[in-house]
Design an enzyme around this catalytic site. Structure first.
Site, short mmCIF file in Angstrom:
data_model
loop_
_atom_site.label_atom_id
_atom_site.label_comp_id
_atom_site.label_asym_id
_atom_site.label_seq_id
_atom_site.Cartn_x
_atom_site.Cartn_y
_atom_site.Cartn_z
N ASP A 166 48.22 73.24 60.52
CA ASP A 166 47.88 71.82 60.68
C ASP A 166 48.64 71.32 61.90
O ASP A 166 49.87 71.42 61.95
CB ASP A 166 48.33 71.02 59.45
CG ASP A 166 47.49 71.32 58.21
OD1 ASP A 166 46.48 72.02 58.34
OD2 ASP A 166 47.86 70.85 57.13
N ASP A 172 38.22 68.05 51.46
CA ASP A 172 39.54 67.54 51.04
C ASP A 172 39.39 66.78 49.73
O ASP A 172 39.43 65.54 49.71
CB ASP A 172 40.10 66.59 52.12
CG ASP A 172 40.29 67.30 53.46
OD1 ASP A 172 40.83 68.42 53.47
OD2 ASP A 172 39.90 66.72 54.49
O1 1PR Z 1 38.04 65.08 59.14
O2 1PR Z 1 36.73 66.55 60.62
O3 1PR Z 1 38.57 65.17 61.55
O4 1PR Z 1 39.03 67.11 60.12
C1 1PR Z 1 40.38 66.91 59.86
C2 1PR Z 1 40.91 68.15 59.23
O5 1PR Z 1 42.31 67.99 59.06
C3 1PR Z 1 40.32 68.41 57.85
O6 1PR Z 1 39.98 69.77 57.77
C4 1PR Z 1 41.45 68.11 56.87
O7 1PR Z 1 41.48 69.08 55.83
C5 1PR Z 1 42.69 68.27 57.73
N1 1PR Z 1 43.76 67.33 57.38
C6 1PR Z 1 43.74 66.01 57.62
N2 1PR Z 1 44.91 65.47 57.20
C7 1PR Z 1 45.64 66.46 56.70
C8 1PR Z 1 47.00 66.33 56.15
O8 1PR Z 1 47.57 67.31 55.64
N3 1PR Z 1 47.57 65.13 56.20
N4 1PR Z 1 45.33 68.81 56.42
C9 1PR Z 1 44.92 67.63 56.81
C10 1PR Z 1 44.73 69.50 55.54
C11 1PR Z 1 45.17 71.19 54.14
C12 1PR Z 1 45.15 72.59 54.47
C13 1PR Z 1 46.50 73.19 54.18
C14 1PR Z 1 46.30 73.83 52.84
C15 1PR Z 1 47.31 74.88 52.51
N5 1PR Z 1 45.62 70.45 55.25
O9 1PR Z 1 44.75 72.82 55.73
O10 1PR Z 1 46.78 74.02 55.21
O11 1PR Z 1 46.33 72.82 51.85
O12 1PR Z 1 48.57 74.33 52.41
P1 1PR Z 1 49.68 75.01 51.50
O13 1PR Z 1 49.44 76.49 51.54
O14 1PR Z 1 50.96 74.64 52.14
O15 1PR Z 1 49.52 74.44 50.12
P2 1PR Z 1 38.06 65.90 60.38
#
Ligand code: 1PR
Length: 524
Positions: A224, A379
């Site tokens: 991320d 999400d």
């Molecule tokens: O909506 O098309 O602009 O895409 C934005 C992207 O960013 C989406 O894929 C969304 O999942 C991601 N995203 C947005 N905000 C966050 C955040 O964390 N605040 N991250 C985010 C999503 C989730 C996973 C993470 C897993 C594993 N992160 O990518 O890597 O949950 O984590 P873990 O193994 O530590 O539990 P758009």
């Protein structure tokens, strides 16, 4: 000098990077005359068979290509370029192929997920110079929904099993073409390309030939990425999507460097998510493009990028389509793009109007780059209810009751990185996105993200049952056992994790070591 045929769709950057890594200079084909002059020709084909043949025809490249092939000069075709050598394809029945080899390209008809995405084995059917340094039991990276049914058996170089046994590469004289992507198959793939380039290598038969080949479960490292308060682009990590600790954005490292580490440790794929791109426009956020360019120079496994892929009008009134944004990512080294927030809005609109427009980002990108290039990043968040008919959404009976003892829940889609919940559930989202042309689902779970408490198996099973495309389980991995659990108790094709890798709690090599012998994996 290598001549490379780039007909303008897909990620040729990776092939160029691989060839440059092997010390070659690459010249792009501008016209048929460049093919006539070529001494060694590499043709990476991506996307749709019909679109590719159409472009070759419009650019008057069919005749020069055929005459090159018949002159038996060194040729290496990749993926759809292998398919182009045959007479026709079920993907575009009205469009003739080159007909260099007899046979038709067919769509997989199998209970297994289609596209066939990931690392599978090969059975060597004849000696070849491309096998130098290979044992025969390695795995190579595939991504396709159609396969070649080669009627000239002497030309079959390798075959692979996926619901049926299909031709995974051909060799006829100096003409070699593979369904798998050597440029994305790590060190083994580089070795194959190096063997092709080195024509003095002798033809050998690898030592091993598996009776059947099996697709590996993929282990994916996710980064991320966002700017921190000082303006540096950092890999961060949230707890249930909250990436701030004591007010500051967590900084777990540099994106390019971490991606390279994970590649070296044996990651089967790397995913970058630009997590604040819903508010910043990615084509202005050039550092992300640069991250891709740099990473793809040294990382030879598939790269997915997500964040901000949608239509956008900038301050000056200039309109960018989602396709343009995606194209820039593909040109910079991405193999797949992932769409988050926009997918939710698209599906809401399809459900409201009862029809697809053909103009959504999912449909447009899938049409040009192929379904396999479009990942939907979901999400979702659990919403507990008292009874199965409390809401209009698909509800499951859960073994983890809610705070008030609720026995049922549904999974609510969110947009803008979990900031906004919508009246749409993850199961419906996945199903409609598949209908629109998405090739894979990246299934996050806000409740589990960063908790180290294991994947949400109930969510994964519910979504997996609703689609035939591959599903990547994500969020919650806290130990190697959690990966075994997700592969034993769900049919997910891949599992993705972030925190445990970034915090160096469990390296990828340890996860693979633990899974070895229990589930099919790729040994890097
Ligand atoms: O909506 O098309 O602009 O895409 C934005 C992207 O960013 C989406 O894929 C969304 O999942 C991601 N995203 C947005 N905000 C966050 C955040 O964390 N605040 N991250 C985010 C999503 C989730 C996973 C993470 C897993 C594993 N992160 O990518 O890597 O949950 O984590 P873990 O193994 O530590 O539990 P758009």
């Amino acid at each position: 000098m290598i001549t490379l045929l780039d007909y303008g769709a897909g990620n040729v950057r990776s092939v160029i990077n691989a060839l440059e890594r092997l010390g070659e200079t690459v010249q792009l084909v501008q016209s048929g005359a460049d093919i006539d002059r070529a001494e060694r020709l590499v043709f990476p084909g991506v996307g749709n068979f019909g679109a590719m043949m159409q472009i070759l025809r419009e650019k008057n490249l069919i005749e020069p290509l055929l005459s090159y092939l018949h002159s038996d000069r060194p040729f290496f075709g990749i993926c759809v370029a292998l398919q182009a050598l045959f007479e026709s394809s079920e993907e575009a029945p009205d469009m003739a192929g080159l007909g260099f080899l007899p046979g038709r390209v067919k769509r997989f008809t199998t209970d297994l997920a289609v596209p066939h995405i990931g690392w599978n084995g090969y059975k060597a059917r004849q000696p070849s110079r491309i096998f130098n340094g290979l044992e025969g039991d390695e795995k190579l990276y595939f991504v396709h929904s159609y396969y070649v049914d080669c009627k000239e058996t002497d030309a079959i170089l390798t075959s692979t099993d996926y619901g049926c046994e299909f031709t995974s590469s051909i060799q006829k004289g100096n003409i070699i073409a593979t369904q798998f992507h050597p440029e994305k198959s790590g060190q083994v793939g580089l070795k194959i390309l190096e063997n092709f380039l080195n024509q003095s290598r002798e033809s050998i038969q690898p030592q091993h030939c598996p009776q059947t080949t099996r697709l590996a479960k993929r282990i994916i490292a996710c980064l991320d990425v966002r700017s921190n308060d000082q303006g540096d682009l950092v890999v961060t990590k949230g707890d249930q999507y909250d990436v701030r600790e004591k007010g500051a954005v967590r900084n777990l490292g540099k994106p390019v460097q971490l991606a390279e580490e994970y590649y070296q440790q044996g990651a089967d794929e790397i995913t970058f998510l630009n997590i604040t791109a819903f508010r910043d426009f990615p084509l202005e956020d050039m550092p992300m493009i640069e991250v891709l360019r740099q990473t793809s120079k040294n990382v030879f496994v598939p790269l997915t990028i997500g964040g901000g892929i949608r239509d956008f009008t900038d301050r000056n009134g200039r309109h960018y389509s989602a396709l343009e944004v995606a194209s820039e990512y593909f040109r910079s080294g991405a193999d797949k793009i992932s769409i988050g927030s926009d997918a939710v809005l698209i599906v809401e609109e399809v459900l409201r109007t009862g029809k697809a427009t053909g103009l959504s980002s999912i449909e447009q990108i899938a049409r040009v780059y192929g379904n396999q290039a479009v990942v939907i990043s979901v999400d979702p968040r659990r919403v507990y209810v008292d009874s199965p008919d409390a809401v209009q959404h698909p509800v499951i009976k859960t073994e983890q009751p809610g705070p008030n003892g609720e026995q049922y829940c549904w999974y609510q889609c969110t947009i803008k990185g979990g900031r906004e919940g919508r009246d749409l559930d993850a199961v419906t989202l996945a199903r409609v996105c598949e209908e629109l042309g998405a090739g894979e689902i990246l299934l996050n779970c806000i409740d589990r993200d960063g908790t180290n408490s294991g994947f949400d198996l109930e969510l994964i099973n519910a979504v997996k049952k609703a689609v035939t495309i591959p599903v990547i389980a994500s969020s919650g991995a806290g130990s190697a056992e959690h990966f075994l659990e997700v592969f034993e108790q769900t049919d997910a094709e891949a599992a993705l994790a972030a925190g445990i890798f970034h915090r160096k709690e469990v390296p990828i090599s340890e996860v693979k070591g633990f899974l070895d012998g229990k589930v099919e994996i790729r040994k890097a």
